[in-house]
Design an enzyme around this catalytic site. Sequence first.
Site, PDB file in Angstrom:
ATOM      1  N   CYS A 164       0.545  -1.234   0.282  1.00 44.86           N
ATOM      2  CA  CYS A 164      -0.016  -0.546  -0.031  1.00 44.86           C
ATOM      3  C   CYS A 164       0.673   1.087  -0.003  1.00 44.86           C
ATOM      4  O   CYS A 164       1.282   1.856  -1.154  1.00 44.86           O
ATOM      5  CB  CYS A 164      -0.940   0.429   1.219  1.00 44.86           C
ATOM      6  N   GLU A 195      -1.502  -8.755   3.219  1.00 46.91           N
ATOM      7  CA  GLU A 195      -1.221  -9.846   4.507  1.00 46.91           C
ATOM      8  C   GLU A 195      -2.584 -10.088   5.152  1.00 46.91           C
ATOM      9  O   GLU A 195      -2.559 -10.821   6.127  1.00 46.91           O
ATOM     10  CB  GLU A 195      -0.675  -8.556   6.002  1.00 46.91           C
ATOM     11  N   HIS A 238      -2.975  -4.938   0.400  1.00 44.24           N
ATOM     12  CA  HIS A 238      -3.036  -5.245   1.333  1.00 44.24           C
ATOM     13  C   HIS A 238      -2.676  -7.440   1.513  1.00 44.24           C
ATOM     14  O   HIS A 238      -3.702  -7.648   1.957  1.00 44.24           O
ATOM     15  CB  HIS A 238      -3.586  -5.228   2.402  1.00 44.24           C
TER      16      HIS A 238
HETATM   17  N1  GLN Z   1      -2.091   6.746   2.744  1.00 42.85           N
HETATM   18  C1  GLN Z   1      -2.014   6.334   1.556  1.00 42.85           C
HETATM   19  C2  GLN Z   1      -3.723   6.368   0.879  1.00 42.85           C
HETATM   20  O1  GLN Z   1      -4.750   6.643   1.418  1.00 42.85           O
HETATM   21  C3  GLN Z   1      -1.246   4.709   1.694  1.00 42.85           C
HETATM   22  C4  GLN Z   1      -2.705   3.880   2.597  1.00 42.85           C
HETATM   23  C5  GLN Z   1      -2.337   2.828   3.422  1.00 42.85           C
HETATM   24  O2  GLN Z   1      -0.707   2.237   3.142  1.00 42.85           O
HETATM   25  N2  GLN Z   1      -3.188   2.263   3.843  1.00 42.85           N
HETATM   26  O3  GLN Z   1      -3.738   6.159   0.070  1.00 42.85           O
END
Ligand code: GLN
Length: 528
Positions: free
Chosen positions: A379, A504, A502
């Site tokens: 992410c 995970e 994600h």
């Molecule tokens: N802050 C970033 C976004 O909103 C990444 C979010 C995250 O890593 N979960 O896109």
Amino acid sequence: MKYVIVTGGVMSGLGKGITAASMGRILKNKGYDVTAIKIDPYINIDAGTMSPFQHGEVFVLKDGGEADLDLGNYERFLDIELTREHNITTGKVYQAVINKERRGDYLGKTVQIIPHVTNEIKERLRNVAKNSGAQICLVEVGGTVGDIESMPFLEAVRQLHNEEDMEDVVFIHVTLVPMDPQGEQKTKPTQHSVKELRQLGLHPDMIVTRCKMPVLPGTKEKISLFCDVPAKAVISAHDAEDIYMVPQRLEIEGAAEYLLSKLNLKSRDDLKEWDRMVEKMRSISGSVDVAVVGKYTDLEDSYLSIRESLKHAGIEVGCKINAYWLDAEDYEKEPESINQLSKYDGILVPGGFGVRGTEGKIFAVKYARENNKPYLGLCLGMQTAVIEFARNVLGYENANSSELASTEHPVIDLLPEQEGVVDMGATMRLGDYFAELTPGSLANRLYGSDAIIERHRHRYEVNPKYIDEMEKAGLKFTGRNKNRMEIAEIPGHKFFFASQFHPEFKSRPNRPSPPFLGFVRAMFEKTD
Ligand code: GLN
């Protein structure tokens, strides 16, 4: 429908969630479909707005629900996928009751905790249990018996027990057996918390005692006598080497047999899948050192699913994972210290929000890219990889994400359709979305599939304007959902894989997530 209700006494942090999930697993091993509900007595609607500092990781469910990390344990132990309804909070319950009151559903009656709030809780428990299609529903009541917040929930499960058949609702109480300085196991805290439970009209069918060492027969006898349960219903859940070994421990203690008899169920099967996974885990020989460069490094629970996913991949590959949680801000304060990353076998940059530590994370990506170190970006870890590439390969010195700075090169940005939306909460892309994978890419090889579904929790995206230029220079976007870039990789690098999703959240102890497996394999190869 059978309900297994798990309450906790003495103090928080006893591992009630792991105990409950392990109980679920041993029932599953006996051939039953088990689902789980976590009750969180806080007033927040969900965990979405809670700081990982305070509360540990926010676990994202397939329907986009943002939940307590215990839901992650249930998914991993029971190998199921849950939805937002499986996390009941005081906030959700009261919101529903107040909405009904405003609609006039209560026909002018005085709306009260008993029966209106308790009815709402029971209705939710029954609906979720029924819709899951499972035969057994675990219900973990968060908090400790005696807390003001959990009272309506305990009253609701008391009523549930009365309304259902006796053999359909059993109660497990998890307590602590401390040792005094002479090493004697003390039962008084357990006695007191069971007394408290009984004052509320709840009678435990089984008492699970957490202890450093095995709870001795004499201690069990004493608990049995004072707490009015048979000695065989006092289960010793002493510290295990690893959480995945807890189900076997409970099984050896006779917990499955006793629970089944209480529920008037017969063992239907004897699944060995979990045992095989634990066997593999015990026979691990090598190890790898991974640097996790993040922000919430003081509190390992903030990255719980990442830690577990690395472990799952390690079990499969046959190596122990030594994860080092490093604070990205240290590299900002002392840029030369980035070279200390040389001692690790791989670098992982996890998700995150806000600007703090991002420059340090960008240094870490640069180090991985330039030194052919295996890299896994999740992410924000993909977004920092894109920013790093734009700055140091394309030469856009001030490239950035528009979440973090205003810049002439917003390589990470809101898509045009997202702009102008004021309510930030509503713009988050949450839960399951598909991605199509480029044939022959690393992503395609890892997943062994042309299309995948993974979980998301982000707002910003790779800016489509820069895609061609980045691909020509060597950063390939090999997973896509229309104009959204889901995966970035660098062909020719030992292992450079970053995802907007994600992975995970979908990793399982006996089915590791493909990107984690690839990452751990690449790290482990160094010793071959
Ligand atoms: N802050 C970033 C976004 O909103 C990444 C979010 C995250 O890593 N979960 O896109």
